[in-house]
Scaffold this motif. Structure first.
Motif, PDB file in Angstrom:
ATOM      1  N   TYR A 439     -20.061  33.209   1.073  1.00  0.00           N
ATOM      2  CA  TYR A 439     -19.241  32.070   0.672  1.00  0.00           C
ATOM      3  C   TYR A 439     -19.772  30.776   1.263  1.00  0.00           C
ATOM      4  CZ  TYR A 439     -15.052  29.224  -0.081  1.00  0.00           C
ATOM      5  OH  TYR A 439     -14.179  28.241  -0.462  1.00  0.00           O
ATOM      6  N   ASN A 440     -20.175  30.800   2.535  1.00  0.00           N
ATOM      7  CA  ASN A 440     -20.665  29.584   3.185  1.00  0.00           C
ATOM      8  C   ASN A 440     -21.989  29.094   2.610  1.00  0.00           C
ATOM      9  OD1 ASN A 440     -18.491  29.293   4.903  1.00  0.00           O
ATOM     10  ND2 ASN A 440     -19.456  30.381   6.602  1.00  0.00           N
ATOM     11  N   ASN A 441     -22.713  29.953   1.911  1.00  0.00           N
ATOM     12  CA  ASN A 441     -24.012  29.562   1.368  1.00  0.00           C
ATOM     13  C   ASN A 441     -24.033  29.548  -0.154  1.00  0.00           C
ATOM     14  OD1 ASN A 441     -26.059  29.493   3.824  1.00  0.00           O
ATOM     15  ND2 ASN A 441     -24.713  31.245   4.158  1.00  0.00           N
ATOM     16  N   THR A 442     -22.853  29.497  -0.789  1.00  0.00           N
ATOM     17  CA  THR A 442     -22.749  29.409  -2.239  1.00  0.00           C
ATOM     18  C   THR A 442     -22.337  27.992  -2.626  1.00  0.00           C
ATOM     19  OG1 THR A 442     -22.104  31.736  -2.394  1.00  0.00           O
ATOM     20  CG2 THR A 442     -21.584  30.327  -4.275  1.00  0.00           C
ATOM     21  N   PRO A 443     -22.985  27.380  -3.617  1.00  0.00           N
ATOM     22  CA  PRO A 443     -22.589  26.021  -4.032  1.00  0.00           C
ATOM     23  C   PRO A 443     -21.124  25.949  -4.424  1.00  0.00           C
ATOM     24  CG  PRO A 443     -24.692  26.620  -5.006  1.00  0.00           C
ATOM     25  CD  PRO A 443     -24.170  27.868  -4.347  1.00  0.00           C
ATOM     26  N   HIS A 444     -20.461  24.873  -3.976  1.00  0.00           N
ATOM     27  CA  HIS A 444     -19.036  24.687  -4.232  1.00  0.00           C
ATOM     28  C   HIS A 444     -18.844  23.527  -5.207  1.00  0.00           C
ATOM     29  CE1 HIS A 444     -14.736  24.126  -3.519  1.00  0.00           C
ATOM     30  NE2 HIS A 444     -14.743  25.308  -2.925  1.00  0.00           N
TER      31      HIS A 444
END
Length: 680
Positions: A439-444
């Motif tokens: 989650y921390n390394n997925t584009p938001h």
């Protein structure tokens, strides 16, 4: 223009709009004209063409007729664009649909143009069909093609069937988002139908052939909704506004903390499974960057004693803490959180206690901001994240269920999930840490809108935005406390005892780890006495005794560390009554089998030769008994039982025991001596 010799002309309408209608054929423009006729009359006054009046009148007309405002504005634009002609409101004839891929392939490979008579009949048509058969992928080119190569894939009817079937299959069984079905389609169905192209994608030589937009368009057009699919299919709500980060100025400005029941149960393994507890998951999230600062799982009821561990995990080393649970994570892959300015919380009693205010605001200088009542949007970011977390757990963590068991289907799904659920907190932690890292390394989507990240060339992922923003926007401070000092602030309180030169906590032995601990034990009486200790339940290998000077520190002995394994103290305490119950069941079963067993048969009386044999005879008997025992254990035949082929085996009547034969020999010898003495 008239002075320069210009002449006013008149543009003609397209033939599709100006062609004459057949007699008794209704004009399709009449319906559109009835919609905008009152507006056209109003717009004859120039004042009504002002921006505010134009939109206001169009909106009122749309509300009056109950149609979309976009439809009204489009009809007005067409009417004035075509010179206020009534025929301009007719619909344009749609273009011909592209040929199906199977037909294009047939035309491109069958050599239809080479057949006799084709060129004479209609050579232009054949050339056109060949051109269609070899056409490229329509639409604008994706930006990723510059890196991964040109996308040449064209969707076929068979591919559309696979897309729809995958979404229908998943939505029939469980709660499903379209984006999840899209990912599963690429991994399974597309790989099976196009293995060579999928191999190129896996090697980075071809972009993803089917985009998310394509997948959504095809399933929206061809999916037939059934009752089960409609119940489980999830899409983005039309009422979602998609607003930004509320009132956060940057990373480290406002953290949101919340707890949720993960809708998962912890059970024992084996055939007779017993429910241990229902975990509670605590999460701390940075509002601006959506970075997950901390995640903590507890088996106890929500309280500040449990919430403090979530704060402790946020600002201390990940490696040291999670290595005791067998979780592979480093501080580089999941950076340690910065100290925030405001910690936003709801009105839960575990988050509004005086102990939390003292530890958070007094020692760490963080403002604990409590939401007023009836303000559900005050923590909208973390509430939306909790929904994402539960949906991910339902898809990836065995035994988790997403829907609250309110109706029959949700209850059935929860019951089925509990049959294949997790058996340890370490297993759940490994799954959650994998989710945090992904989650921390997925584009938001929110971070994609921020111009500061675009200008700085920062990837729109929570972790990259959090690290860059902490250094360049807010300058979020790193905690001035070491891990040991942070532990002292957030450690829980429990009871232990000393005696015999050691400290015992929950039946585990602890030995001194610093001079203060050795001096402390030397000052304690020899008899066992209780005392209060400070302990971190997520890292129980060390505990402290609170003192004004240096705190005595104790470490668990190696044998007890190995016995505890990868269990936390909460999990060990929860497993203890379950294990005791299983032990009592086993003892009861053994006692029941012993009591209800059939009485043993009485032993048969065996005659024993009580005469004293010679040492030679005893040695021979022991050797024979040992040989017979070895033969029995190895499954071989006894040497004395072997007989030669010509030797006649004795019958059952003639077989005499060895002890009885020796007794007869002794008796005969005694009788012979007696007779000889009488003769003399």
């Amino acid at each position: 223009m008239e002075n320069d010799g210009g002449v006013w002309g008149r543009l003609s309408l397209p033939y599709e709009l100006a062609k004459p209608l057949d007699e008794n054929t209704p004009d399709a423009a009449d319906a559109g004209w009835r919609i905008i006729e009152p507006l056209v009359n109003l717009f004859k006054r120039e004042s009504n063409l002002a921006r505010d009046r134009y939109s206001h009148l169009a909106t009122q007309r749309a509300l009056e007729l109950g149609i979309a405002l976009k439809t009204v504005k489009r009809l007005l634009s067409r009417y004035y664009y075509f010179g206020q002609e009534h025929a301009g409101l007719r619909m344009l004839t749609p273009g011909r649909r592209p040929m199906e891929l199977s037909e294009r392939r047939t035309l491109g490979t069958s050599g239809a143009a080479d057949q006799p008579g084709d060129q004479d009949d209609d050579s232009d048509m054949v050339a056109h069909e060949r051109q269609v058969a070899t056409r490229e992928r329509p639409g604008p080119r994706a930006s990723v093609e510059a890196k991964f190569g040109k996308n040449t894939f064209i969707v076929s009817p068979e591919d559309i069937q696979d897309m729809v079937a995958r979404l229908a299959s998943m939505a029939t069984k469980k709660r499903t988002f379209v984006i999840d079905a899209y990912s599963e389609y690429l991994k399974v169905d597309f790989k099976r139908r196009h293995p060579a192209l999928f191999k190129e994608v896996a090697e980075g030589r071809h972009p993803i052939p089917v985009s998310k937009w394509q997948y959504r368009r095809y399933v929206n057009e061809h999916l037939v909704l059934t009752k089960d699919i409609a119940r489980n299919l999830r899409t983005r709500s039309a009422k979602a506004t998609g607003e930004g980060s509320l009132d956060s100025a940057g990373p480290g400005d406002i953290y949101e903390i919340d707890a949720t029941g993960g809708r998962i149960v912890l059970v024992t393994s084996g055939e007779s499974r017993r429910v241990i507890a229902t975990p509670t998951i605590y999460v701390i999230l940075d509002r601006w960057s959506r970075f997950i600062v901390s995640i903590y799982v507890s088996l106890k009821a929500p309280s500040w004693d449990e919430a403090r561990y979530a704060v402790l995990i946020a600002f201390t080393s990940r490696e040291k803490r999670f290595s005791t649970l067998g979780v592979d994570i480093t501080n580089k892959r999941w950076p340690i959180g910065r100290v925030c300015s405001v910690l936003r919380r709801d009105r839960g009693s575990e988050l509004t206690s005086e102990s939390m205010d003292k530890a958070v605001s007094g020692d760490m200088r963080i403002d604990p901001s409590t939401l007023p009542s009836i303000t559900p949007n005050g923590k909208a970011i973390i509430e939306r994240f909790m929904r994402t977390l539960k949906g991910w757990m339902a898809r990836n963590v065995k035994g988790s269920y997403a829907e609250r068991p309110m109706d029959l289907h949700a209850k059935r799904a929860a019951k089925q999930a509990k049959q294949i659920t997790i058996h340890s907190l370490a297993e759940l932690y490994r799954a959650l840490i994998d989710f945090v890292e992904k989650y921390n390394n997925t584009p938001h989507s929110h971070l994609k809108k921020l111009g500061v990240l675009k200008q700085a060339g920062i990837a729109p992922t929570p972790q990259a935005a959090y690290i860059w923003g902490s250094e360049n926007i807010t300058g979020a401070r790193v905690s001035s406390y070491s891990d040991g000092d942070m532990q002292k602030l957030m450690l829980g309180v429990d009871q232990a005892s000393t005696g015999g030169g050691e400290l015992r906590y929950k039946s585990r032995r602890y030995v001194p780890a610093n001079p203060a601990a050795r001096a402390f034990l030397a000052s304690r009486p020899a008899a066992r006495r209780a005392l209060q200790v400070r302990v971190d339940k997520t890292f129980p290998h060390e505990l402290y005794v609170e003192r004004r000077t240096e705190w005595p520190r104790f470490t668990m002995v190696s044998a007890d560390k190995r016995a505890l394994g990868y269990l936390s103290l909460d999990e060990y305490d929860a497993l203890t009554p379950v294990a005791n119950a299983e032990t009592r069941d086993l003892e009861h079963e053994q006692l029941r089998a012993e009591v209800t067993a059939a009485p043993a048969a009485r032993r048969s009386t065996v005659e024993v030769d009580r005469s004293v044999p010679s040492q030679r005879q005893l040695a021979d008997d022991r050797q024979a008994e040992t040989t017979a025992l070895k033969a029995t254990l190895t499954g071989k035949e006894h040497p004395q039982a072997r007989s030669s082929p010509t030797e006649k085996k004795p019958t059952a009547k003639s077989s005499i025991p060895e002890w009885k034969r020796r007794e007869e020999e002794k008796r005969a010898s005694a009788l012979a001596k007696l007779q000889e003495s009488r003769r003399e």
